[in-house]
Write a protein that holds these residues in place. Structure first.
Motif, short mmCIF file in Angstrom:
data_model
loop_
_atom_site.label_atom_id
_atom_site.label_comp_id
_atom_site.label_asym_id
_atom_site.label_seq_id
_atom_site.Cartn_x
_atom_site.Cartn_y
_atom_site.Cartn_z
N GLU A 59 8.52 6.08 1.30
CA GLU A 59 8.46 5.23 2.46
C GLU A 59 6.84 4.83 2.76
O GLU A 59 6.38 3.76 3.12
N THR A 60 6.03 6.24 2.87
CA THR A 60 4.87 6.12 3.51
C THR A 60 3.91 6.39 2.16
O THR A 60 2.71 6.22 2.25
N VAL A 61 4.65 7.22 1.39
CA VAL A 61 3.77 7.68 0.16
C VAL A 61 2.83 6.76 -0.49
O VAL A 61 1.88 6.61 -0.72
N GLN A 62 3.82 5.45 -0.84
CA GLN A 62 3.39 4.25 -1.60
C GLN A 62 2.47 3.43 -0.33
O GLN A 62 3.16 3.41 0.65
N VAL A 63 1.54 3.04 -0.56
CA VAL A 63 0.69 2.14 0.46
C VAL A 63 1.61 0.87 0.29
O VAL A 63 1.83 0.11 1.20
N GLY A 64 1.42 0.30 -0.91
CA GLY A 64 2.07 -1.10 -0.82
C GLY A 64 1.79 -1.70 -2.24
O GLY A 64 1.08 -0.99 -3.17
N LYS A 65 2.24 -2.76 -2.52
CA LYS A 65 2.36 -3.58 -3.74
C LYS A 65 0.88 -4.35 -3.58
O LYS A 65 0.66 -5.02 -4.77
N LEU A 66 0.59 -4.93 -2.68
CA LEU A 66 -0.67 -5.93 -2.47
C LEU A 66 -1.88 -5.37 -2.36
O LEU A 66 -1.93 -4.26 -1.79
N PRO B 79 2.63 -2.87 10.50
CA PRO B 79 2.69 -3.74 9.48
C PRO B 79 3.91 -3.31 8.03
O PRO B 79 4.15 -2.20 8.33
N PHE B 80 4.58 -4.31 7.71
CA PHE B 80 5.44 -4.15 6.72
C PHE B 80 5.20 -4.94 5.51
O PHE B 80 4.74 -6.05 5.54
N GLU B 81 5.41 -4.44 4.22
CA GLU B 81 5.69 -5.28 2.93
C GLU B 81 7.10 -5.57 2.78
O GLU B 81 7.68 -4.57 2.55
N VAL B 82 7.36 -6.74 2.86
CA VAL B 82 8.64 -6.95 2.69
C VAL B 82 8.79 -7.69 1.02
O VAL B 82 8.12 -8.71 0.76
N SER C 4 7.11 -6.30 15.52
CA SER C 4 7.31 -5.56 16.54
C SER C 4 8.87 -4.75 16.36
O SER C 4 9.15 -3.97 17.12
N ASN C 5 9.51 -5.60 15.48
CA ASN C 5 11.00 -4.98 15.17
C ASN C 5 10.66 -3.85 14.18
O ASN C 5 9.98 -3.52 13.43
N THR C 6 11.88 -2.92 14.02
CA THR C 6 12.07 -2.09 13.04
C THR C 6 12.48 -2.63 11.76
O THR C 6 12.64 -3.87 11.63
N LYS C 7 12.06 -1.89 10.68
CA LYS C 7 12.25 -2.38 9.26
C LYS C 7 13.86 -2.60 9.11
O LYS C 7 14.19 -3.71 8.35
N GLU C 8 14.97 -2.03 9.68
CA GLU C 8 16.17 -2.14 9.45
C GLU C 8 16.69 -3.63 9.97
O GLU C 8 17.24 -4.37 9.43
N GLU C 9 16.01 -3.96 11.31
CA GLU C 9 16.26 -5.04 11.88
C GLU C 9 15.86 -6.46 11.12
O GLU C 9 16.48 -7.18 10.79
N VAL D 9 16.49 -6.79 -0.40
CA VAL D 9 15.18 -6.64 0.39
C VAL D 9 14.81 -5.09 0.51
O VAL D 9 15.32 -4.24 0.64
N GLU D 10 13.30 -5.05 0.14
CA GLU D 10 12.87 -3.74 0.36
C GLU D 10 11.66 -4.13 1.40
O GLU D 10 10.80 -4.58 0.98
N ILE D 11 11.67 -3.13 2.12
CA ILE D 11 10.74 -3.20 3.31
C ILE D 11 9.96 -1.91 3.29
O ILE D 11 10.46 -0.67 3.39
N ILE D 12 8.69 -2.02 2.95
CA ILE D 12 7.72 -0.62 3.13
C ILE D 12 6.95 -0.78 4.36
O ILE D 12 6.15 -1.59 4.48
N ALA D 13 7.00 0.21 5.10
CA ALA D 13 5.96 0.10 6.14
C ALA D 13 4.48 0.57 5.60
O ALA D 13 4.33 1.54 4.63
N ILE D 14 3.48 -0.15 5.95
CA ILE D 14 2.22 0.26 5.49
C ILE D 14 1.57 1.28 6.17
O ILE D 14 1.37 1.19 7.42
N ASP D 15 1.15 2.28 5.56
CA ASP D 15 0.29 3.17 5.94
C ASP D 15 -1.07 2.79 6.15
O ASP D 15 -1.91 2.89 5.18
#
Lengths: 667, 150
Positions: free
Chosen positions: A136-143, A163-166, A220-225, A239-245
């Protein structure tokens, strides 16, 4: 959209895929570790989803999608195959079947799938718990982000936006990737602000990517939404959504990306391997095409014309006495003979298509009834005519339910009787002569004759005094009487008042019989005998004066030549003594009003002894022509209810011969 | 129905010296006479069944149906294969050799009495030059029970 032309295809294929799912789920239950099976199920569910989405059956698509999610977890070893998981999957398959059935029956395939979807989703959402440290938050992101982008992202900290990485995975068969990308972007824009994408937006538009792309957004939406929104777009696999820490520094992000980019590549490779293994798998299956049965009938009709011409050619070549011509015609005859066999066999379908739905049904029933039952299927490859296949399913369902409900005892009872706790039902199909036999054998309680008799008397089906003279088989046959049900309480499994009497009438309408053998305490066998095909029968061709008729071989006992002196008279009815039985003599000539009915009886008569049940009759004919396989044809819609004629057939010379219905000749 | 159209195409056939017509739309094909297998226990005018390219087809003799004297089949005898609803039936006629367009205005309801024929199966008559063309009502001819609009 005009989809009607695809609907049949859709229904057929959906059924096939569902059947495949069911079979594989059963296999999976046996060997839960086999990921190959999971892959296969996934593939079927996936195709089903794609098809139903295209056909706009949304409930169907939604459910398959959830199923797919769960399967995906399993195959990625994020979820273990437990009986709970299997139960939900089976339930989902049931729902799917119901929906497809509803579509097949002209419905819209809508069904409230919420409960099962929720169950699937709960399995789905178990995922992070089961695998523990979800990224979830351990990984920062792919980009990687440049300073500007990072600033924008950082600034969002102070607002409602997060911020999310989708990461969106497109369907592998997706044709218009750019369109899907556009739809994804549009959806994301509704939900927030797009900061960056990988590959770049221009590359995405030109479809310069495999099947996966990543978008960074502020929302402003949650990642589930967001996920739910995105999954509404068709042809999206995951779809994989990761919140960016945001607490991490940009340098660290850059490093992290270097590391994480490798696994992504690997993932792609893995999926490629999977696809190739799918391809290998699909090669093993037999290749088939679907042909409308009407076309086969037309082919058959045309072929018969050919056979007639062949006969004429044969005649001409003999008249001309030309060796070359004769040899060619003979060769043609042989080939057309082979062709005939092939055409006839094309209508034959392995009974497997009926049997394959039973394992699942038995599994479910056993659960409902709290019984333990093992279903053994023998001879699933036995082939019979498509028209019979279509009809035989329901009777078999009834009989199997009956065996499970009334035959197999509860486990405790079985143990008390010294039987193994698990009951066995054997479903067996085999050919014998021109018939196919289907047997349903259970090792249950068997049939209690006294109970049957008492019940039949109580229901007014027979009278008490009749019982003494009844043979076992006759008593068993009482079970098939309408209004008969031996279950003391009505269960929803069998014994709904309708049932076995329907079974009997369907089977008889197909020209078959049901017989029962039972050994009280040790089980019963229901044996169904059916003609191999409804369209081709063996018949005896006879001549009545100068008219040709066909008598089905199934009703002929034998043929005989009788002397005039052997004919006796009882009450205006001529009879003969046939092996100690008095058999009425029936003149086809007078029944069919063949011209010149002469009162003069010749010295010897050719007769065909036919039967209906155990009643016999002797039909007088002028001569026997011989035995032949004939193609049964109806007289059409205009001539209905012709007395004692069940249909017609076309003879080798192109003429029509009528088929005699012996049942109507015997009172 | 024909009233709404300007012309109707008819297949013209003969029985004795009278000319009859049947709408082209109701006709599938015209065949030469071939072996007919008698079907016992049916109406007298049902001659039997033939094998038409692998399909069994019932055959009605229109002469018998219209109570005309029997006439041996000749090389001119034809079977007009008609289709009414789902029912396909062949009609034996003396000859069938013409297709004509008849203006619907030329069609008149059947007169009260036409010769000696029972006339309930006549849908309309048309005066063509010197001849009278009788448009037959297939459903009535074949005794098909249905609600026919007249």
């Amino acid at each position: 959209m005009e989809m009607n032309q695809y609907l049949d295809l859709f229904i057929e294929e959906s059924k096939e895929h569902l059947q495949n799912c069911n079979d594989l789920l059963l296999k999976l239950e046996q060997s839960p570790e086999d990921l190959f099976i999971v892959n296969e199920i996934f593939r079927s569910a996936h195709t089903l989803k794609g098809m139903s989405a295209t056909m706009e059956f949304n409930d169907l698509a939604q459910l398959t999608h959830q199923m797919e999610n769960v399967l995906d977890l399993i195959r990625n070893e994020k979820l273990a195959v437990s009986s709970q998981v299997l139960d939900v999957l089976f339930l989902a398959a049931d729902y799917l079947e119901e929906m497809v059935e509803s579509i097949a029956n002209g419905g819209n395939g809508q069904l409230n799938v919420e409960t099962v979807v929720k169950q699937l989703q709960s399995l789905d959402s178990n995922q992070p718990l089961e695998i523990g440290n979800a990224p979830e938050t351990v990984q920062v992101g792919k980009l990687t982000y440049d300073d500007y982008e990072w600033t924008v992202l950082s600034q969002s900290k102070d607002t409602d936006y997060q911020p999310f990485e989708v990461t969106v995975q497109l369907h592998k068969d997706c044709l218009l990737k750019a369109v899907r990308v556009f739809m994804v972007f549009e959806t994301l824009e509704k939900n927030g602000e797009i900061i960056k994408s990988h590959p770049q937006a221009t590359a995405l538009e030109e479809e310069q990517f495999d099947f996966e792309f990543t978008v960074t957004i502020l929302s402003s939406n949650t990642k589930e939404e967001i996920e739910i929104e995105l999954l509404k777009i068709s042809e999206i696999d995951a779809v994989e959504i990761i919140a960016i820490d945001l607490s991490q520094a940009s340098e660290e992000v850059a490093v992290a990306v270097e590391e994480t980019s490798l696994p992504t590549k690997k993932e792609v490779e893995v999926t490629q391997q999977q696809t190739s293994s799918f391809k290998q798998q699909s090669k093993h299956g037999t290749k088939t095409i679907r042909v409308n049965i009407e076309r086969l009938d037309i082919l058959m009709n045309l072929f018969e014309e050919l056979v007639i011409d062949r006969g004429r050619l044969l005649q001409i070549s003999q008249d001309l006495d030309h060796q070359g011509l004769q040899e060619t015609v003979e060769h043609m005859s042989r080939i057309s003979g082979d062709l005939q066999n092939i055409i006839l066999n094309m209508r034959m379908v392995p009974i497997d298509t009926v049997f394959n739905r039973f394992p699942k049904m038995v599994r479910q029933l056993a659960k409902d009834l709290h019984k333990s039952v093992n279903l053994e299927i023998i001879g699933a490859q036995t082939e019979l005519d498509r028209t019979v296949i279509d009809e035989i399913g329901d009777p078999l369902v009834h009989l199997i339910r009956n065996a499970m409900d009334h035959g197999i005892e509860k486990p405790e009872e079985r143990l008390a009787k010294g039987k193994p706790q698990q009951g066995t039902i054997i479903l067996k199909a085999y050919h014998s002569g021109n018939h196919i036999f289907i047997e349903i054998t259970d090792d249950g309680a068997g049939i209690n004759k006294d109970n049957v008799c008492r019940k039949a008397i109580a229901k007014g089906i027979i009278k008490e005094e009749e019982i003494a003279s009844m043979e076992d088989q006759e008593i068993y046959q009482l079970i098939f009487s309408s209004g008969f049900s031996t279950a003391k309480e009505i269960s929803d499994v069998s014994g709904r008042g309708v049932g076995l009497d329907v079974v009997k009438s369907i089977i008889e309408s197909l020209g078959g019989y049901v017989t029962i053998q039972s050994n009280e305490g040790y089980g019963s066998t229901f044996s169904i005998q059916l003609p191999l095909t409804l369209s081709i029968i063996s018949a005896m061709l006879v001549e009545v004066e100068n008219e040709k008729y066909a008598i089905p071989l199934s009703s002929i006992i034998e043929t005989a030549i009788i002397k005039k002196a052997d004919i006796m008279k009882t009450h205006n009815q001529q009879v003969i003594d046939f092996r100690g039985k008095v058999v009425p003599l029936v003149s086809l000539q007078s029944i069919f009003e063949v011209n010149d009915v002469s009162e003069e009886i010749p010295e010897t008569l050719s007769v065909v002894i036919v039967r209906k049940g155990d009643k016999l009759a002797a039909l007088i004919v002028s001569s026997f022509i011989g035995q032949q396989e004939i193609v049964l044809k109806s007289l059409g819609d205009y001539l209905t209810n012709v007395f004692a004629i069940s249909g017609a057939t076309i003879l080798g010379d192109g003429q029509v011969a009528l088929i005699i219905d012996c049942n109507e000749l015997i009172k | 129905m024909e009233n709404k159209q300007h012309t109707v195409q008819l297949i013209v056939f003969q029985l004795g010296d009278k000319e009859y017509g049947v709408p082209v739309a109701d006709v599938l094909s015209i065949e030469k006479i071939e072996h007919i297998t008698r079907v016992p226990g049916t109406e007298k005018y049902i001659k039997g069944v033939i094998n038409l390219r692998g399909v069994i087809l019932p055959i009605v003799d229109l002469r018998t149906r219209f109570n005309l004297p029997e006439h041996p089949y000749s090389q001119h005898t034809r079977i007009i294969i008609t289709k009414k609803g789902e029912k396909e039936v062949g009609l034996i006629v003396d000859t069938a050799n013409d297709v004509i367009d008849v203006a619907t205005s030329q069609l008149e309801p059947p007169p009260e009495v036409v010769g000696t024929e029972s006339f309930d199966y006549i849908k309309a008559v048309a005066k063509m030059n010197q001849q009278i063309l009788i448009l037959i009502d297939l459903a009535k001819v074949l005794n098909i029970e249905e609600n026919v609009e007249i």
